[in-house]
Design a protein around this motif. Structure first.
Motif, short mmCIF file in Angstrom:
data_model
loop_
_atom_site.label_atom_id
_atom_site.label_comp_id
_atom_site.label_asym_id
_atom_site.label_seq_id
_atom_site.Cartn_x
_atom_site.Cartn_y
_atom_site.Cartn_z
N VAL A 102 4.86 -20.60 38.02
CA VAL A 102 5.01 -20.33 39.45
C VAL A 102 6.50 -20.29 39.83
N GLY A 103 7.27 -21.21 39.24
CA GLY A 103 8.69 -21.32 39.59
C GLY A 103 9.61 -20.43 38.78
N SER A 104 9.05 -19.54 37.98
CA SER A 104 9.83 -18.62 37.15
C SER A 104 10.81 -19.34 36.24
N GLY A 105 10.38 -20.45 35.67
CA GLY A 105 11.23 -21.16 34.72
C GLY A 105 11.04 -22.66 34.82
N CYS A 106 11.64 -23.35 33.87
CA CYS A 106 11.50 -24.80 33.79
C CYS A 106 12.80 -25.49 34.19
N VAL A 112 19.94 -26.31 33.91
CA VAL A 112 21.11 -26.19 33.03
C VAL A 112 21.70 -24.78 33.12
N CYS A 113 20.88 -23.80 32.88
CA CYS A 113 21.40 -22.43 32.79
C CYS A 113 21.58 -21.77 34.15
N GLY A 114 20.59 -21.87 35.02
CA GLY A 114 20.67 -21.22 36.32
C GLY A 114 21.72 -21.84 37.23
N MET A 115 21.80 -23.17 37.22
CA MET A 115 22.80 -23.84 38.06
C MET A 115 24.22 -23.46 37.62
N SER A 116 24.44 -23.35 36.33
CA SER A 116 25.78 -23.02 35.85
C SER A 116 26.18 -21.59 36.23
N ARG A 117 25.18 -20.74 36.49
CA ARG A 117 25.45 -19.37 36.92
C ARG A 117 25.39 -19.24 38.44
N LEU A 118 25.18 -20.37 39.13
CA LEU A 118 25.07 -20.41 40.60
C LEU A 118 23.96 -19.50 41.12
N ARG A 120 20.87 -18.60 43.10
CA ARG A 120 20.27 -19.18 44.30
C ARG A 120 18.85 -19.68 44.03
N ARG A 121 18.10 -18.92 43.24
CA ARG A 121 16.74 -19.33 42.89
C ARG A 121 16.76 -20.65 42.11
N SER A 122 17.71 -20.78 41.18
CA SER A 122 17.80 -22.00 40.38
C SER A 122 18.31 -23.17 41.21
N LEU A 123 19.24 -22.93 42.11
CA LEU A 123 19.72 -24.00 42.99
C LEU A 123 18.56 -24.53 43.83
N THR A 124 17.75 -23.64 44.36
CA THR A 124 16.59 -24.03 45.17
C THR A 124 15.57 -24.77 44.32
#
Length: 146
Positions: A102-106, A112-118, A120-124
């Motif tokens: 549902v969240g398109s990832g774990c 680790v990966c999404g936050m380092s790339r800033l 928005r979906r990963s930050l949320t």
């Protein structure tokens, strides 16, 4: 040793964090792919048709427990505690699996990966799963379950 956290292992945590960061950076720089475990596991098992090459995904998924096993041999292991019944672990695993779809990832992919790339979906996503964890611990402590 930290007085408030007698079982804390800050050096080991730092080393583990560095190893995770290096693995994520190598995957991103070397293959242009995100090192999210749920995506790699889906690719390795054939659930997903896209993502990292399947042999890379299989090697990554096999390397996770193998690496932990080798570290436990080298360091004498880590003390783990599990609930007396496997039912909560099975239910928790199913919920985590559902949440990653549902969240398109774990947590590894987003945190680790999404936050380092800033992203928005990963930050949320990271803010939501961290808040959920904080609330769960608070409720368990308030309810006397911890």
């Amino acid at each position: 040793m930290l007085a408030a956290f007698p079982h804390a292992m800050p050096v080991e945590g730092l080393i583990g964090g560095l190893m995770i960061g290096i693995a994520a950076a190598l995957m991103l720089l070397g293959l242009g792919r995100i090192a999210g475990v749920s995506g790699l596991a889906a690719r390795a098992t054939g659930i997903a048709d896209s993502g990292a090459p399947r042999n890379i995904a299989i090697a990554f998924v096999i390397g996770l427990p193998l690496g932990a096993f080798l570290v436990s041999l080298a360091t004498g292991g880590v003390v783990t505690r599990f609930p007396p019944s496997v039912i909560p672990m099975i239910l928790g695993g199913l919920l985590v699996g559902f949440g990653t779809r549902v969240g398109s990832g774990c947590t590894s992919g987003h945190g680790v990966c999404g936050m380092s790339r800033l992203s928005r979906r990963s930050l949320t996503a990271t803010a939501i799963f961290m808040a959920s964890g904080f609330i769960t611990v608070a409720l368990m402590r308030f309810g006397g379950l911890l």
